[in-house]
Design a protein around this motif. Structure first.
Motif, PDB file in Angstrom:
ATOM      1  N   HIS A   1     -61.908  49.080  19.644  1.00  0.00           N
ATOM      2  CA  HIS A   1     -62.072  48.834  18.206  1.00  0.00           C
ATOM      3  C   HIS A   1     -62.011  47.339  17.903  1.00  0.00           C
ATOM      4  O   HIS A   1     -62.817  46.815  17.127  1.00  0.00           O
ATOM      5  CB  HIS A   1     -60.985  49.555  17.414  1.00  0.00           C
TER       6      HIS A   1
ATOM      7  N   GLN B   1     -61.769  59.076  18.863  1.00  0.00           N
ATOM      8  CA  GLN B   1     -60.668  58.335  19.464  1.00  0.00           C
ATOM      9  C   GLN B   1     -60.299  58.913  20.827  1.00  0.00           C
ATOM     10  O   GLN B   1     -60.372  60.127  21.032  1.00  0.00           O
ATOM     11  CB  GLN B   1     -59.443  58.387  18.539  1.00  0.00           C
TER      12      GLN B   1
ATOM     13  N   ARG C   1     -56.151  50.120  14.530  1.00  0.00           N
ATOM     14  CA  ARG C   1     -57.524  49.626  14.415  1.00  0.00           C
ATOM     15  C   ARG C   1     -57.561  48.390  13.528  1.00  0.00           C
ATOM     16  O   ARG C   1     -56.707  48.207  12.670  1.00  0.00           O
ATOM     17  CB  ARG C   1     -58.424  50.728  13.837  1.00  0.00           C
TER      18      ARG C   1
ATOM     19  N   PHE D   1     -62.829  52.005  12.655  1.00  0.00           N
ATOM     20  CA  PHE D   1     -63.134  52.617  13.957  1.00  0.00           C
ATOM     21  C   PHE D   1     -64.365  51.954  14.560  1.00  0.00           C
ATOM     22  O   PHE D   1     -65.415  51.852  13.924  1.00  0.00           O
ATOM     23  CB  PHE D   1     -63.383  54.113  13.781  1.00  0.00           C
TER      24      PHE D   1
END
Length: 279
Positions: free
Chosen positions: A44, A76, A97, A102
């Motif tokens: 990320h 994830q 993050r 994301f």
């Protein structure tokens, strides 16, 4: 454009491959095929730096995001999440993050357009990245889902409001509250997929062709037009949106070299020769 390659090297990527399939186009391929391109936390932050570099690179105008192997991005890396619960990572940021979300994408603002070339499953954060891309091209095998509720979680990377904004509360509720897989055909009907590629094999070629269409335009015009579209998407009032876009871009755009070149090329019945944008 005055140059065909970036003037500075991109930030190192731990889980993505970079290439330049055409002048002004950056291709980013998520590269964890054995994990269905599920992303660990490091990715990320790496990708967030990459998108910032892309926005600041004067010779790049369009990016394409896709996945290696059979998946676009399965979300994830939950194995890493579980491992972090048992043994906290040495760097605290590796549990979360960046502000851009994301994949550095789901909450990205940015200046330049990104095309998602969805070659397979786009689940969880993978789907949330698509929802914040500017254009989504899906292969016939693409599948989309927000399965978080099935695991006692919720889609926390910005996808829920974007899905409601685009598809409406009823469709968004069906997707998020059931967690079921959504086909590319449903994505077309529900307005988060632009088009389906002719075949699995031609997906990337079609995305690059579309990228070339955009890259042929004035860099100033692409940035200003995208800015206006984003303002309209993210702000409530039409008049407020129009005024903000006008304030941000009009003085810089009108009378700039690319505008003068575009008009001269039109009058001279020739192809324009764009220079890098100063917007």
């Amino acid at each position: 454009m005055s140059s065909l390659s970036p003037t500075s090297p991109p930030p190192a990527q731990s889980h993505a491959l970079l290439s330049y399939p055409s002048p002004s186009i950056l291709l980013v391929t998520l590269n964890r095929p054995l994990a269905m391109n599920a992303l660990p936390f490091q990715a990320h932050w790496d990708l967030s730096e990459l998108w910032s570099w892309f926005d600041d690179s004067p010779t790049l105008l369009v990016a394409i995001l896709t996945g290696a192997g059979s998946a676009f991005c399965a979300g994830q890396d939950l194995k890493e999440v579980q491992a972090n619960r048992l043994q906290p990572p040495s760097q605290p940021y590796l549990k979360g993050r960046p502000p851009s979300g994301f994949g550095g994408m789901s909450q990205r603002k940015g200046r330049k357009p990104i095309i998602a070339a969805v070659n397979g499953v786009a689940f969880g954060g993978g789907f949330e990245m698509c929802l914040n891309c500017d254009i989504v091209i899906a292969s016939p095998r693409a599948q989309f889902a927000l399965p978080e509720a099935r695991r006692g979680l919720y889609a926390s990377a910005g996808g829920l409001p974007r899905l409601v904004h685009g598809a409406g509360i009823q469709i968004a509720s069906e997707i998020a509250l059931t967690g079921r897989s959504i086909s590319a055909e449903e994505g077309i009907r529900w307005l988060f997929v632009n088009r389906i590629s002719k075949s699995q094999e031609t997906l990337l070629e079609e995305a690059i062709t579309l990228g070339r269409e955009i890259a042929r335009l004035s860099p100033d015009a692409v940035i200003a037009t995208r800015g206006g579209l984003r303002d309209a998407h993210e702000m409530a009032g039409l008049e407020e949106t129009w005024a903000r876009t006008k304030e941000r871009y009009e003085k810089k755009l009108y009378g700039a070299p690319n505008m003068l070149e575009g008009l001269a090329a039109f009058m001279g019945k020739r192809e324009p020769k764009w220079v890098v944008s100063n917007l």
